[in-house]
Enzyme design. Structure first.
Site, PDB file in Angstrom:
ATOM      1  N   GLY A 195      -1.942 -13.571  17.657  1.00  0.00           N
ATOM      2  CA  GLY A 195      -1.829 -11.966  18.136  1.00  0.00           C
ATOM      3  C   GLY A 195      -2.869 -11.715  18.760  1.00  0.00           C
ATOM      4  N   CYS A 246     -18.128  11.853  11.094  1.00  0.00           N
ATOM      5  CA  CYS A 246     -19.149  12.450   9.927  1.00  0.00           C
ATOM      6  C   CYS A 246     -19.271  11.240   9.141  1.00  0.00           C
ATOM      7  CB  CYS A 246     -18.541  13.756   9.495  1.00  0.00           C
ATOM      8  SG  CYS A 246     -18.522  14.895  10.589  1.00  0.00           S
ATOM      9  N   GLU A 306       1.405 -18.264  15.486  1.00  0.00           N
ATOM     10  CA  GLU A 306       1.560 -16.984  15.469  1.00  0.00           C
ATOM     11  C   GLU A 306       0.245 -16.140  16.056  1.00  0.00           C
ATOM     12  OE1 GLU A 306       4.126 -16.792  11.476  1.00  0.00           O
ATOM     13  OE2 GLU A 306       2.073 -16.555  11.236  1.00  0.00           O
TER      14      GLU A 306
END
Ligand code: LLP
Length: 450
Positions: A298, A371, A296
Site C-alpha cells: 500500500g 487545539c 499487498e
C-alpha cells in the site's frame, strides 16, 4: 535547505526556491486549489504500481500471483481506476472501500477482501459482487462466509490469515504478526489448524491457501523470509494431512519507504528477490510445488507519490529553560490531515516551496492549527529563520495513511487531492466545505421508543 529528491515524488524538481511537481509550481497549485492540499503525482503512482507488478513477475515467473494494492493506504474512485489500468488487484477491508471499488467498476475477480470483523452485510455484498478472494480472520467469519455463500448458491474462495509469530521491527501499533494481536489465527496455538479443519468441513468454502501480513514500514527481508518459511511449512502440513496442495500464498504488504533524508525506499526487486529465493528454496526442501505468490503493498505504491502543501499562518518563538528558545511555525492543517506523527511518532521532512531564502537555518517545530499541543507535524527541523506568514511548506511522502486517516477534528474540512501529470492538474477528491460538515447535523423531535 531540505530538498531531497529521493523523498519527493519522481516528477518533482526544485529550482530557485520553487518546488515543482509534474512541471507545475507548488505555488501555482496552492493558488489554484488552496491549502492544505494533497498533490499526487499520477505518473509516479502508475509507475510504482507497474513496477511492483513487473518485479513480482520477474522473481516468481509463472508462480507470480497478484499484487493487491492495499486500498486502506489511500483510495478514491480515480485511484481505483489507476490500479485497474495497471492490471493489478485491490485489497479492500471494509464495505466502504468495496463501494469505492464498485464505483470505479473495478473487476471483482481482482478484489481481495480483508478485515478482522467483516459484517454479514459486507460479506454478502462481497459475494454478490463476486470478489476473487476473501481472507478469513476468525471462526465467526468462517461460519458467516460459508452460510452466506450457501445462501447465494456459490462457493467462496478463501485464504486463512495466519499469525506466524514474528516481531517485526516497527512501531507497536503497526506490527501485526506477533502472538498478542487481534489479527489472524495463531499457528503456534493450534488455532490456525482448527481454522483449516473448519474451512475443509464447510460446504461452500474453497480453501485456496494462506495469508500473513507481518507489519508496516519494514526495511529488512528477514521478517518476510521467516513468515514465508512458516507459512510454507504449514502448507506442507496441510499437504501431508489432506494429500492435496493449496495453490495460493499471500505474503501481505509492509514495504518501507523513505520519509526523511538518510532513509531509502525499499527497492521492489531487492526485497522480492530475497523473498523469492527463500520461497523457492523452502518449496524444494518441503517438496511442494511453488504456490502462486501474492503481495499487498500500500504505502510503497502511494506513499512517495504525494506531497502535502501547507500555508504558514503564524510563527512564534518561545523561550526554553537555560536560555534556549524554540521557533514554532504553524500551518493551516495538522493532525486532521496527518495523524501519523501524533499516533506513531512518525517523522517527515519539509521544504520551503515558494521562494528562495538565504536566511540562517534554525531549529523549528512545525505544528498544525488544532487545539491540542500534540498537534505536531515535525518535532524538530532546520528551516530558514525568515519563514513567515504566507510562505508555502511542502511535506513529501504523505500519500499513505494521510488523507485515508484524515478526520474532521475541530470541524476542519478535509483537504482536496489534486492529481498532477505532465503540466496538467485535476481534482480527484474535492476539498470538504462547511456544508459537508453541517450535512450530518439533524434537528428532529424525539420519538418515543419502548
Ligand atoms: N495488507 C494488510 C493485510 C494490511 O493490514 C496492510 C496494512 C497492508 C497490506 C498494507 O501495508 P503497507 O504496505 O501499506 O505498509 N496507519 C499505519 C499503517 C497501518 C497498516 C495497516 N495495514 C501507518 O500510517 O503507518
Amino acid at each position: 535547505m531540505n530538498w531531497s529528491p529521493e523523498i519527493f515524488s519522481i516528477n518533482s524538481s526544485y529550482q530557485d526556491g520553487q518546488l515543482s511537481i509534474a512541471g507545475i509550481k507548488a505555488s501555482t497549485l496552492a493558488k489554484e486549489f488552496g491549502t492544505p492540499l494533497f498533490v499526487i503525482d499520477e505518473n509516479d503512482f502508475r509507475v510504482r504500481a507497474s513496477t511492483w507488478n513487473a518485479s513480482l513477475e520477474r522473481h516468481f515467473g509463472g508462480a507470480a500471483g497478484t499484487v493487491y494494492y492495499a486500498g486502506k493506504s489511500f483510495l478514491c474512485v480515480e485511484v481505483a481506476k489507476w490500479i485497474n489500468e495497471a492490471g493489478i488487484g485491490l485489497d479492500v477491508c471494509t464495505g466502504g472501500e468495496l463501494a469505492v471499488a464498485q464505483q470505479a467498476g473495478f473487476p471483482a475477480e481482482r478484489i481481495e477482501v480483508h478485515g478482522n470483523n467483516k459484517s454479514e452485510a459486507e460479506i454478502a455484498e462481497a459475494l454478490r459482487y463476486g470478489v476473487g478472494t476473501i481472507v478469513v480472520d476468525s471462526f465467526h467469519e468462517i461460519e458467516r462466509v460459508n452460510r452466506l455463500a450457501k445462501a447465494a448458491g456459490m462457493s467462496a474462495k478463501v485464504l486463512i490469515r495466519l499469525t506466524p509469530g514474528i516481531e517485526a521491527h516497527t512501531h507497536e501499533f503497526i506490527a501485526t504478526a506477533h502472538e498478542d494481536v487481534k489479527f489472524g489465527f495463531s499457528i503456534a496455538s493450534g488455532a490456525a489448524w482448527k481454522a483449516v479443519e473448519e474451512c475443509e468441513a464447510a460446504s461452500n468454502i474453497s480453501l485456496m491457501g494462506f495469508h500473513a501480513h507481518i507489519g508496516s514500514q519494514i526495511f529488512t527481508s528477514d521478517g518476510f523470509e521467516i513468515s514465508a518459511t512458516r507459512l510454507l511449512e504449514f502448507m506442507a502440513k496441510y499437504r501431508d494431512h489432506f494429500n492435496r496442495e493449496l495453490p495460493e500464498l499471500d505474503l501481505g504488504g509492509g514495504y518501507g519507504i523513505a520519509y526523511v533524508p538518510g532513509e531509502q525506499t525499499l527497492d521492489p526487486d531487492q526485497i522480492l528477490l530475497a523473498i523469492a529465493t527463500v520461497v523457492k528454496h523452502q518449496c524444494k526442501e518441503l517438496e511442494l510445488a511453488l504456490p502462486k505468490i501474492s503481495i499487498e503493498p500500500g504505502r510503497a505504491i502511494v506513499g512517495p507519490t504525494t506531497t502535502t502543501l501547507y500555508e504558514v499562518g503564524t510563527t512564534k518563538t518561545v523561550s526554553l529553560e537555560g536560555g534556549a528558545s524554540r521557533r514554532y511555525v504553524a500551518v493551516d492543517g495538522g493532525m486532521s490531515d496527518n495523524i501519523r506523527p501524533a499516533l506513531y511518532d512518525a517523522e517527515y521532512t519539509a521544504l520551503l516551496a515558494n521562494r528562495k531564502s538565504t536566511a540562517t537555518e534554525t531549529s523549528t517545530r512545525i505544528v498544525g492549527k488544532h487545539c491540542e499541543s500534540g498537534d505536531i507535524i515535525i518535532r524538530d527541523i532546520d528551516l530558514p529563520l525568515d519563514i513567515d506568514a504566507g510562505d508555502l511548506l511542502a511535506i513529501p511522502a504523505t500519500g499513505a495513511y494521510g488523507r485515508s486517516m484524515a478526520s474532521n477534528y475541530n470541524h476542519m474540512t478535509r483537504p482536496a487531492m489534486v492529481a498532477v501529470n505532465a503540466g496538467s492538474a485535476r481534482i480527484i477528491l474535492r476539498r470538504e466545505n462547511f456544508a459537508d460538515l453541517l450535512a450530518l447535523d439533524v434537528q428532529e423531535s424525539a420519538r418515543k421508543l419502548s
